[in-house]
Design a protein around this motif. Structure first.
Motif, short mmCIF file in Angstrom:
data_model
loop_
_atom_site.label_atom_id
_atom_site.label_comp_id
_atom_site.label_asym_id
_atom_site.label_seq_id
_atom_site.Cartn_x
_atom_site.Cartn_y
_atom_site.Cartn_z
N THR A 123 0.83 -1.21 0.00
CA THR A 123 0.00 0.00 0.00
C THR A 123 0.86 1.25 0.00
O THR A 123 0.58 2.23 -0.71
CB THR A 123 -0.94 0.01 1.22
N GLU A 126 2.39 1.78 -3.46
CA GLU A 126 1.35 2.19 -4.41
C GLU A 126 0.97 3.65 -4.22
O GLU A 126 0.78 4.39 -5.19
CB GLU A 126 0.11 1.30 -4.23
N ASN A 127 0.87 4.06 -2.97
CA ASN A 127 0.56 5.47 -2.66
C ASN A 127 1.64 6.40 -3.20
O ASN A 127 1.35 7.47 -3.74
CB ASN A 127 0.41 5.68 -1.16
N LYS A 129 3.64 5.93 -5.77
CA LYS A 129 3.51 6.02 -7.23
C LYS A 129 2.37 6.94 -7.64
O LYS A 129 2.50 7.77 -8.55
CB LYS A 129 3.30 4.63 -7.82
N LYS A 130 1.24 6.81 -6.96
CA LYS A 130 0.07 7.65 -7.27
C LYS A 130 0.37 9.12 -6.98
O LYS A 130 0.02 10.01 -7.78
CB LYS A 130 -1.14 7.20 -6.44
#
Length: 404
Positions: A123, A126-127, A129-130
């Motif tokens: 998580t 992923e955060n 990258k976003k």
């Protein structure tokens, strides 16, 4: 001999640093305090106010026993790589412990945060990258990602600069086969970025430098915030070299580089990406000072600190392929100074050290030190002659300081 390592810049050495040295020795019951210290250019992409040699002398005069240089390839870097280089040098010197200052002051908070991120690694990444896709900087993406998963705010606050560095120290140490024991000391009175004095005895290095330059390089305003040994060293430096160092001294050289290099060659400079080279060259033509230039090139994606580091890399002509070879592992340890106790420690340990100890650069012809040499040469360019030539010579001729 029990040893404790410190990761420092001492720009310049002040009363808060003195407190750190004394508390680290007391907290860890250390016989020897070892400081790994940035060279002439610092983590935030700034020239140090005085040379690494003078800053080493300040440290030795105030209780540090051994000062070694953090190579340029790790010193002028974002927090993660800065921490990697520093921690690995301290480990190479066989330090039992290391101790850092933080806004938190609670070492358990750092370990809890590290474990929490590992549990939530998918998580967390992923955060990151976003968030990067929104245009914010990588350091901000790391901080914001942690805040997003740390809903209750129960772990260390990673929006604070020293907490961020401390977290990366803990992270780098955790990756060692045999980690050192970590300690942290809560920062007193002044915050890292404070630009104004808020205490009668403790001030940030930022506010000390600001007062020095606002006072036309007078030391009168800062006397109460620095040890007598620092005051003496700064007075001697001003007398010997004619000036302290600041970015505006290097602006003509940076502007010249930007206006006389092709955009293709500029793109090869370390950390330049996404067409930034065009913006740098355009704004170099339109700016009359370094401050004006920085204000014009600043964007949401590129932090002020990262841009300053890029400017240093432009000055030193540090290329991506060169840095790739250098920043993955330590190659040597450059000795800047020692006390009698520090010498005893080195004599006891040196036969088992994994890297060569360099006490004089002229005796160590190696491709890995060339970047440090270039950085020292550029740093000296900020001075007028004959001071410039004098500082040039020190890089090869100066033996480590011995403070008895």
């Amino acid at each position: 001999m029990k040893s404790t390592g410190l990761i420092v810049e001492y720009n310049p050495f002040h009363n808060g640093h003195l407190h750190h040295v004394e508390q680290a020795r007391q907290l860890t019951n250390a016989d020897v305090i070892i400081a790994v210290m940035s060279g002439n250019f610092l983590q935030r992409g700034e020239p140090a106010i005085v040379s690494k040699w003078t800053r080493a002398k300040m440290a030795l005069s105030a209780g540090v026993d051994l000062v070694v240089e953090l190579p340029y390839a790790f010193a002028v870097q974002h927090a993660k790589k800065f921490a990697f280089g520093s921690i690995n040098i301290l480990k190479a010197l066989d330090c039992d412990n290391f101790c850092f200052g933080s806004e938190s002051g609670d070492i358990d908070e750092f370990y809890q945060a590290l474990n929490f991120i590992k549990v939530n690694q998918v998580t967390y990444e992923e955060n990151v990258k976003k968030l990067m896709k929104t245009g914010i900087s990588f350091p901000s993406a790391l901080t914001n990602s942690f805040t997003m998963i740390n809903h209750q705010g129960e772990f260390v606050d990673l929006t604070k600069p020293n907490n961020i560095l401390g977290f990366h120290y803990i992270e780098a140490n955790h990756e060692l086969i045999t980690p050192m024991k970590a300690y942290t000391i809560k920062r007193k009175n002044a915050n890292y970025h404070d630009k104004e004095f808020s205490s009668s005895t403790i001030a940030s290095a930022t506010s000390i430098r600001k007062a020095t330059f606002e006072g036309n390089q007078s030391l009168q305003k800062i006397e109460q915030y620095i040890p007598d040994s620092t005051l003496k060293a700064m007075e001697e430096y001003l007398s010997e070299y004619g000036s302290f160092h600041h970015w505006e001294q290097y602006w003509p050289f940076l502007q010249y580089r930007l206006l006389n290099i092709s955009s293709e060659d500029l793109e090869e400079i370390y950390d330049i990406e996404e067409g930034l080279e065009h913006r740098l060259q355009k704004m170099a033509k339109e700016s009359q000072s370094f401050q004006e230039f920085m204000n014009k090139i600043k964007t949401k994606r590129y932090t002020w600190t990262r841009l300053q580091r890029i400017c240093v890399h432009i000055l030193t002509n540090t290329k991506k392929n060169e840095m790739k070879k250098l920043h993955d592992k330590i190659q040597y340890i450059r000795l800047l100074g020692m006390t009698h106790k520090g010498r005893e420690y080195l004599n006891h340990k040196k036969k088992d050290l994994p890297f060569p100890i360099i006490s004089k650069l002229s005796s160590y012809p190696n491709e890995f030190v060339q970047l440090d040499v270039r950085a020292a040469n550029i740093y000296a360019q900020g001075l007028k002659e004959p001071y410039r030539s004098s500082l040039f010579k020190m890089e090869y001729a100066q033996p480590p300081y011995y403070f008895n």
